[in-house]
Scaffold this motif. Structure first.
Motif, PDB file in Angstrom:
ATOM      1  N   TYR A  89       0.907  -1.073   0.044  1.00 18.69           N
ATOM      2  CA  TYR A  89      -0.094   0.107   0.007  1.00 18.69           C
ATOM      3  C   TYR A  89       0.826   1.196   0.097  1.00 18.69           C
ATOM      4  N   LEU A  90       1.833   1.442   0.754  1.00 12.75           N
ATOM      5  CA  LEU A  90       2.654   2.385   0.821  1.00 12.75           C
ATOM      6  C   LEU A  90       3.689   2.777  -0.279  1.00 12.75           C
ATOM      7  N   ARG A  91       4.215   1.477  -0.841  1.00  7.56           N
ATOM      8  CA  ARG A  91       4.832   1.475  -2.242  1.00  7.56           C
ATOM      9  C   ARG A  91       4.052   2.034  -3.355  1.00  7.56           C
ATOM     10  N   GLU A  92       2.707   1.782  -3.194  1.00  8.90           N
ATOM     11  CA  GLU A  92       2.012   2.367  -4.282  1.00  8.90           C
ATOM     12  C   GLU A  92       1.846   3.662  -4.137  1.00  8.90           C
ATOM     13  N   LEU A  93       1.533   4.179  -2.799  1.00 12.17           N
ATOM     14  CA  LEU A  93       1.242   5.653  -2.695  1.00 12.17           C
ATOM     15  C   LEU A  93       2.582   6.305  -2.813  1.00 12.17           C
ATOM     16  N   ARG A  94       3.668   6.070  -2.484  1.00 11.02           N
ATOM     17  CA  ARG A  94       4.852   6.702  -2.778  1.00 11.02           C
ATOM     18  C   ARG A  94       5.212   6.826  -4.357  1.00 11.02           C
ATOM     19  N   SER A  95       4.678   5.820  -5.218  1.00 13.20           N
ATOM     20  CA  SER A  95       4.916   5.970  -6.551  1.00 13.20           C
ATOM     21  C   SER A  95       4.090   6.722  -7.371  1.00 13.20           C
ATOM     22  N   GLU A  96       3.172   7.347  -6.595  1.00 17.26           N
ATOM     23  CA  GLU A  96       2.144   8.380  -7.323  1.00 17.26           C
ATOM     24  C   GLU A  96       2.899   9.825  -7.301  1.00 17.26           C
ATOM     25  N   GLU A  97       2.784  10.481  -8.252  1.00 20.94           N
ATOM     26  CA  GLU A  97       3.412  11.893  -8.448  1.00 20.94           C
ATOM     27  C   GLU A  97       2.523  12.837  -7.585  1.00 20.94           C
ATOM     28  N   GLY A  98       3.573  13.475  -6.569  1.00 19.46           N
ATOM     29  CA  GLY A  98       2.982  14.422  -5.756  1.00 19.46           C
ATOM     30  C   GLY A  98       2.429  13.810  -4.564  1.00 19.46           C
ATOM     31  N   TRP A  99       2.926  12.708  -4.414  1.00 18.29           N
ATOM     32  CA  TRP A  99       2.187  11.979  -3.035  1.00 18.29           C
ATOM     33  C   TRP A  99       2.654  12.677  -1.785  1.00 18.29           C
ATOM     34  N   GLN A 100       3.716  13.415  -1.960  1.00 16.48           N
ATOM     35  CA  GLN A 100       4.208  14.104  -0.550  1.00 16.48           C
ATOM     36  C   GLN A 100       3.315  15.227  -0.060  1.00 16.48           C
ATOM     37  N   ALA A 101       2.889  15.957  -1.120  1.00 14.10           N
ATOM     38  CA  ALA A 101       1.889  16.981  -0.924  1.00 14.10           C
ATOM     39  C   ALA A 101       0.595  16.562  -0.468  1.00 14.10           C
ATOM     40  N   ARG A 102       0.066  15.363  -1.002  1.00 14.36           N
ATOM     41  CA  ARG A 102      -1.094  14.971  -0.798  1.00 14.36           C
ATOM     42  C   ARG A 102      -1.139  14.469   0.727  1.00 14.36           C
ATOM     43  N   VAL A 103      -0.034  13.846   1.252  1.00 12.45           N
ATOM     44  CA  VAL A 103       0.155  13.323   2.490  1.00 12.45           C
ATOM     45  C   VAL A 103      -0.246  14.492   3.425  1.00 12.45           C
ATOM     46  N   ALA A 104       1.037  15.661   3.120  1.00  9.98           N
ATOM     47  CA  ALA A 104       1.042  16.927   3.859  1.00  9.98           C
ATOM     48  C   ALA A 104      -0.484  17.521   4.187  1.00  9.98           C
ATOM     49  N   GLU A 105      -1.245  17.487   3.122  1.00  6.87           N
ATOM     50  CA  GLU A 105      -2.472  17.926   3.143  1.00  6.87           C
ATOM     51  C   GLU A 105      -3.473  17.335   4.338  1.00  6.87           C
TER      52      GLU A 105
END
Length: 275
Positions: A89-105
Motif C-alpha cells: 500500500y505504501l509503495r503504491e502511494l509513494r509511486s504516485e506523482e505528488g504523493w508527499q503534498a497529498r500526505v501533507a494536506e
C-alpha cells in the motif's frame, strides 16, 4: 520521555494525538514501533536511546496511516518492517506523482510543518503470513487482521506480555473503519483475533491513549465490539468516548462517529434497496 511499561519495553507518547511509540529492548539494540510524530519528538527519542546506550536495530509500522509509518534519520538506517499488504500500500502511494503534498494536506495543521515525510512509508514487507519480526530480541508475534487499515497488525511481545494494538482498543478513539466492502465485519474479525491472545496480555499499548493493564484488555475489546454493533444496527452507542462524557479537547471524535454513522446508514439503505 520514555516510560517503562514492562521489563525491557518502554513507551513514548506524542503530545498532539497521544500516539504511543513503543521501544522493545533486544540483545544488540531496540525495535522501535510507530515512531512519531514531529521532528522534535523523534529527535528527542533518538537522543534518549543514545543516552541509554541502545541503538535502533529495527522498526515496525503497525499500518500505513501517516502517523504510524513515519521515521527520522536520527533513528538510523535500519530495516523498517510491516506486513506485506502494508508495504505494498505504501509503495503504491509513494509511486504516485505528488504523493508527499497529498500526505501533507492530511496532517493536523498544528504540526504540519514539523512532521518529516522524507522517510515516510519506506517499509519492508514481511513474507505473507509471517508470524514473527526477524530481529535479535524477544519474540514479537505479528497478528495481522483486516480491521481499520490495509495490512494492519498488532504485535505481541510474548515473554513480556505486552500487546501493541496499533489503532485499536483506544480509550480516546472509537473504532475507525476502513473503506472496505464489509468494514464492521472486518473490524469485528480483528477484535476476535486480539481476543484470542487476551489471556497472554499483561500490558496493552494502544496506538493512541492510555496504556492499560490486564484487567482492562477484555473491557476495551467489549467496548469496541458494542460500539460496532450499535453502528451496524443504527443505534446511538452508549460510549464514554462520545457525547458529553468525552474528554475535553477530544470532542472532535464525535465527528468521526457521525461520519461513520452516516456512511453505515447509506450502506444499509443501498443493501435494503438491492434486497
Amino acid at each position: 520521555m520514555l516510560t517503562p511499561v514492562a521489563d525491557g519495553v518502554l513507551v513514548h507518547q506524542s503530545e498532539l494525538l497521544r500516539n504511543n511509540t513503543v521501544v522493545v529492548q533486544g540483545k544488540a539494540g531496540v525495535l522501535v514501533v510507530d515512531p512519531g510524530l514531529t521532528t522534535g519528538e523523534m529527535g528527542c527519542l533518538a537522543e534518549d536511546l543514545r543516552q541509554l546506550g541502545q541503538p535502533v536495530v529495527a522498526g515496525f509500522a503497525t499500518h500505513p496511516d501517516w502517523d504510524h509509518a513515519l521515521w527520522h534519520a536520527d533513528l538510523g538506517d535500519v530495516p523498517r518492517y510491516g506486513t506485506a499488504r502494508c508495504s505494498a500500500y505504501l509503495r503504491e502511494l509513494r509511486s504516485e506523482e505528488g504523493w508527499q503534498a497529498r500526505v501533507a494536506e492530511g496532517l493536523p495543521p498544528e504540526i504540519a510543518d514539523e512532521t518529516p515525510l522524507e522517510l515516510f512509508g519506506l517499509i519492508v514487507g514481511l513474507p505473507a503470513g509471517a508470524e514473527l519480526i526477524p530481529w535479535n530480541g524477544p519474540e514479537v508475534r505479528v497478528i495481522e487482521h483486516p480491521a481499520h487499515a490495509p495490512g494492519h497488525a498488532a504485535l505481541l511481545v510474548e515473554d513480556r506480555g505486552v500487546l501493541v494494538a496499533g489503532d485499536m482498543l483506544s480509550d480516546l478513539f472509537v473504532p475507525m473503519l476502513d473503506d472496505t466492502e464489509h468494514p464492521v465485519e472486518d473490524y469485528l474479525t480483528g477484535l476476535r483475533l486480539l481476543e484470542k491472545v487476551a489471556d497472554d496480555v499483561e500490558v496493552l499499548v494502544p496506538g493512541h491513549g492510555s496504556v492499560a493493564t490486564a484487567d482492562q484488555v477484555r473491557v476495551r475489546i467489549g467496548r469496541d465490539r458494542e460500539y460496532l454493533h450499535a453502528l451496524r444496527d443504527g443505534r446511538a452507542p452508549d460510549d464514554p468516548r462520545l457525547g458529553s462524557s468525552v474528554e475535553p479537547g477530544w470532542e472532535w471524535v464525535n465527528d468521526i462517529h457521525e461520519g461513520q454513522a452516516a456512511r453505515m446508514a447509506r450502506r444499509n439503505e443501498r443493501n435494503g434497496a438491492d434486497g
